[in-house]
Design an enzyme around this catalytic site. Structure first.
Site, mmCIF file in Angstrom:
data_model
loop_
_atom_site.group_PDB
_atom_site.id
_atom_site.type_symbol
_atom_site.label_atom_id
_atom_site.label_comp_id
_atom_site.label_asym_id
_atom_site.label_seq_id
_atom_site.Cartn_x
_atom_site.Cartn_y
_atom_site.Cartn_z
ATOM 1 N N GLY A 34 0.867 -1.184 0.042
ATOM 2 C CA GLY A 34 -0.104 -0.078 -0.046
ATOM 3 C C GLY A 34 0.805 1.256 -0.066
ATOM 4 O O GLY A 34 0.418 2.003 -0.888
ATOM 5 N N HIS A 35 1.736 1.354 1.011
ATOM 6 C CA HIS A 35 2.859 2.573 1.001
ATOM 7 C C HIS A 35 3.516 2.346 -0.374
ATOM 8 O O HIS A 35 3.616 3.604 -0.881
ATOM 9 C CB HIS A 35 3.931 2.239 1.930
ATOM 10 C CG HIS A 35 3.244 2.234 3.326
ATOM 11 N ND1 HIS A 35 3.178 1.128 4.128
ATOM 12 C CD2 HIS A 35 2.852 3.376 4.125
ATOM 13 C CE1 HIS A 35 2.802 1.470 5.407
ATOM 14 N NE2 HIS A 35 2.228 2.794 5.190
ATOM 15 N N GLN A 59 0.007 10.739 18.063
ATOM 16 C CA GLN A 59 -1.527 10.419 17.375
ATOM 17 C C GLN A 59 -1.698 9.013 18.042
ATOM 18 O O GLN A 59 -2.707 8.424 17.852
ATOM 19 C CB GLN A 59 -1.291 10.155 15.831
ATOM 20 C CG GLN A 59 -0.360 9.402 15.431
ATOM 21 C CD GLN A 59 -0.199 9.252 14.091
ATOM 22 O OE1 GLN A 59 0.507 10.336 13.381
ATOM 23 N NE2 GLN A 59 -0.711 8.426 13.299
ATOM 24 N N GLY A 145 -3.321 7.315 1.663
ATOM 25 C CA GLY A 145 -4.155 6.259 1.177
ATOM 26 C C GLY A 145 -5.469 6.538 1.731
ATOM 27 O O GLY A 145 -5.753 6.982 2.733
#
Length: 262
Positions: A34-35, A59, A145
Site C-alpha cells: 500500500g505504501h 497520535q 491512502g
C-alpha cells in the site's frame, strides 16, 4: 538515495532541489505494498520523491500501541531504494517537536466523530505532524491512502483551510488477495486472527443493513467500534483481539446507503 537524519542535511538537500517538483509520502514505516503504491504514484508525477519515516507518538492514544508498532527500518529502506526514491527523511522527536508539542493543530467537527470519538487527541496529533511535515518538505504533491478515509478528509480540509500550496492526493486502498486492507498493524495479528480479519471487508461490501453487519462481525469475534457513513463511503473500525482494524468501502447501491449513523 539520500538518507537524511539531521535537519541541516535536509535543508541542504531541499535547497539543492529548489527548482524540482517534489512528491512526498509521509509514513510511519513498516512499509507494505500500500505504501509502495503511493511511492509509485509520486514517482510517476514528480521530479523528486521524498518519503518520511517517523512513528509519531502524539497520535497514539494508547502507550501499548505505540510501543508495539512494527519497526523495520532496514527492510523499509531497501524497498524505497528499489522503488527509486530520491530521499528518505528520518526525523527525531526533538526535530519535529522543538516546542515539545505545546503548539497543536485541532479540528472541531469531523475529528470528534468516527475514529476520533474512540481515540481522544488522535487527530490533533495527525494534523499537527502532517502540517509540520508539509511545511518542512514543501512538496508540490503529497500522497495519502484512502484506507484512512477520515484522516484523508481531514488533511484535505486542513490544506484548504490554511492555504497550503501542496496538492493532497488520495490513493486507492491496497488489499491482500483475501480482501484485507493492507496495514502495518496486520503484522501483529495471530494466525487465527489473520484468517478472520478479511471478514471485515466482506461484510462491509455485502448488501446487509448496518445492524446486520454489526451482528455478523460481533458473532465472528470482532468488537465493533462503529460502522457509519461519511459522504459516499461506509466506514468501520473494529477490534480483533488487541489489534484495531479500520476499513471503508464505496456504498454504491448498497442497502446501507439509506441508513443513518449506527
Amino acid at each position: 538515495m539520500k538518507i537524511l537524519k539531521q535537519q541541516s542535511e535536509w535543508r541542504d538537500f531541499r535547497q539543492s532541489q529548489a527548482q524540482s517538483s517534489v512528491g512526498f509520502v509521509p509514513t510511519m514505516g513498516a512499509l507494505h505494498a500500500g505504501h509502495m503504491s503511493l511511492v509509485a504514484q509520486a514517482r510517476q508525477s514528480n521530479d523528486v520523491v521524498v518519503v518520511s519515516i517517523y512513528i509519531n507518538p502524539t497520535q497514539f492514544d494508547q502507550a501499548a500501541d505505540l510501543n508495539n508498532y512494527p519497526q523495520l527500518l532496514e527492510q523499509d529502506l531497501a524497498q524505497l531504494q528499489a522503488a527509486g526514491v530520491d530521499a528518505v527523511l528520518l526525523p527525531t522527536y526533538d526535530w519535529i517537536y522543538p516546542d515539545q508539542y505545546t503548539y497543536q493543530l485541532s479540528e472541531h467537527d469531523l475529528s470528534g466523530r468516527f475514529c476520533g470519538a474512540h481515540r481522544p487527541g488522535h487527530f490533533d496529533g495527525v494534523l499537527t505532524v502532517v502540517m509540520k511535515l508539509l511545511n518542512m518538505v514543501g512538496p508540490k504533491r503529497a500522497y495519502f491512502g484512502e484506507k484512512d478515509y477520515q484522516q484523508l478528509h481531514l488533511i484535505k480540509g486542513m490544506a484548504e483551510a490554511f492555504f497550503l500550496p501542496s496538492e493532497i492526493i488520495g490513493c486507492a486502498t491496497m488489499r491482500e488477495q483475501d480482501g484485507l486492507a493492507m496495514s502495518s498493524r496486520n503484522l501483529r495479528l495471530t494466525a487465527e486472527q489473520r484468517s478472520t480479519a478479511p471478514l471485515l471487508y466482506q461484510v462491509l461490501s455485502d448488501k446487509s443493513s448496518i445492524a446486520e453487519k454489526i451482528q455478523t462481525l460481533e458473532s465472528a469475534g470482532f468488537q465493533v467500534e462503529y460502522i457509519e457513513q461519511l459522504d459516499d463511503r461506509l466506514l468501520a473500525a473494529v477490534q480483533l483481539g488487541e489489534i484495531r482494524l479500520i476499513d471503508n468501502v464505496s456504498i454504491g447501491n448498497s442497502s446501507a446507503k439509506q441508513e443513518k449513523v449506527a
